[in-house]
Scaffold this active site. Structure first.
Site, short mmCIF file in Angstrom:
data_model
loop_
_atom_site.label_atom_id
_atom_site.label_comp_id
_atom_site.label_asym_id
_atom_site.label_seq_id
_atom_site.Cartn_x
_atom_site.Cartn_y
_atom_site.Cartn_z
N LYS A 14 0.85 -1.20 0.00
CA LYS A 14 0.00 0.00 0.00
C LYS A 14 0.89 1.25 0.00
O LYS A 14 1.74 1.41 0.87
CB LYS A 14 -0.89 0.02 1.24
CG LYS A 14 -2.11 -0.88 1.11
CD LYS A 14 -2.93 -0.83 2.37
CE LYS A 14 -3.86 0.37 2.41
NZ LYS A 14 -4.60 0.43 3.69
C1 E4P Z 1 -7.85 1.04 4.18
O1 E4P Z 1 -7.05 0.18 4.29
C2 E4P Z 1 -7.78 2.36 4.86
O2 E4P Z 1 -6.50 2.56 5.35
C3 E4P Z 1 -8.80 2.44 5.96
O3 E4P Z 1 -10.03 1.93 5.49
C4 E4P Z 1 -8.97 3.86 6.49
O4 E4P Z 1 -10.07 3.88 7.35
P1 E4P Z 1 -10.42 5.06 8.37
O5 E4P Z 1 -10.72 6.27 7.56
O6 E4P Z 1 -11.59 4.55 9.13
O7 E4P Z 1 -9.21 5.26 9.23
#
Ligand code: E4P
Length: 227
Positions: free
Chosen positions: A86
């Site tokens: 990522k």
């Molecule tokens: C996905 O992997 C994202 O990092 C994650 O869904 C972010 O979510 P949040 O906005 O609830 O922190």
């Protein structure tokens, strides 16, 4: 349609991996830090639970392309699994995606708030692009619209294989609307994922089947007692 679990909590991963048809797990630095444990131990334990076929999305921390590329290399070297690196969308992030794609890495572009970020990440070589639907909604944007606009643009290229991986969800409607808008994959936290299949009338129906059956064939009995 691909459903992933958005957590690094091992108990939650065990539960959903066993009961729900998830195809992988996504993490980010915040999600891992929430578990307050040894980083490598957490990642390896996740891999032990999900195995080497299901996807594990792991995020880099570097801000410049060189560091991101080195981090990705180390992750691939040390972790045995179906790994997706990522990388947040930025100028350095896009540069790193293009280099890593050529080297055969699986890439998930993340931290996305606009449809153009999705399109640029796809062009740079990302396999998945993760728009933060709830974070967009939180600042007066429209997360689902980000998904639908990007999907429309990507669909003009018939050879496009990059998928929108909707992320950052706080309720079932955001997930459902994202899927209808074109997200081929979604990553959802345990609370919302559980709610995805919940309906009180379904529970009521299951109770009624059991009590109607029990009145005739005996309470607490099932087909194993009859056939
Ligand atoms: C996905 O992997 C994202 O990092 C994650 O869904 C972010 O979510 P949040 O906005 O609830 O922190």
């Amino acid at each position: 349609m691909e459903y992933l679990l958005d957590t690094a909590n091992l108990e939650e991963i065990k539960y959903f991996n066993e009961k729900f048809p998830i195809v992988g797990v996504t993490t980010n630095p915040t999600i891992i830090a929430n578990e307050k444990g040894d980083y490598k131990k957490i990642i390896n334990s996740i891999l032990e639970i999900i195995g080497t076929e299901k996807m594990l999305h792991v995020q880099v921390l570097g801000r410049d392309a060189e560091t991101i590329i080195k981090e990705a290399g180390l992750l691939k070297e040390t972790l045995k699994g179906n790994l997706y690196i990522k990388i947040p969308v930025s100028d350095e992030g896009l540069k790193a995606m293009a280099v890593l794609k050529k080297k055969g890495f699986n890439i998930t572009a993340t931290g996305i708030l606009t449809s153009q970020q999705i399109v640029f990440a796809a062009q740079a070589g990302a396999d998945y692009m993760a728009p933060y639907v709830n974070r967009a909604d939180n600042i007066g944007g429209d997360g689902v619209r980000v998904v639908s606009e990007a999907y429309e643009i990507l669909s003009r290229n018939k050879d496009n294989k990059a998928k929108i991986l909707g992320a950052s969800y706080k309720n079932v409607k955001q997930v459902h609307d994202s899927i209808l808008a074109g997200a081929e994959a979604v990553t959802v936290g345990s609370d919302v994922l559980k709610q995805m299949i919940y309906h009180p009338y379904t529970d009521w129906s299951i109770d009624k089947f059991e009590s109607d059956w029990g009145k005739v064939y005996g309470n607490g009995k099932n087909l194993l007692d009859i056939l």
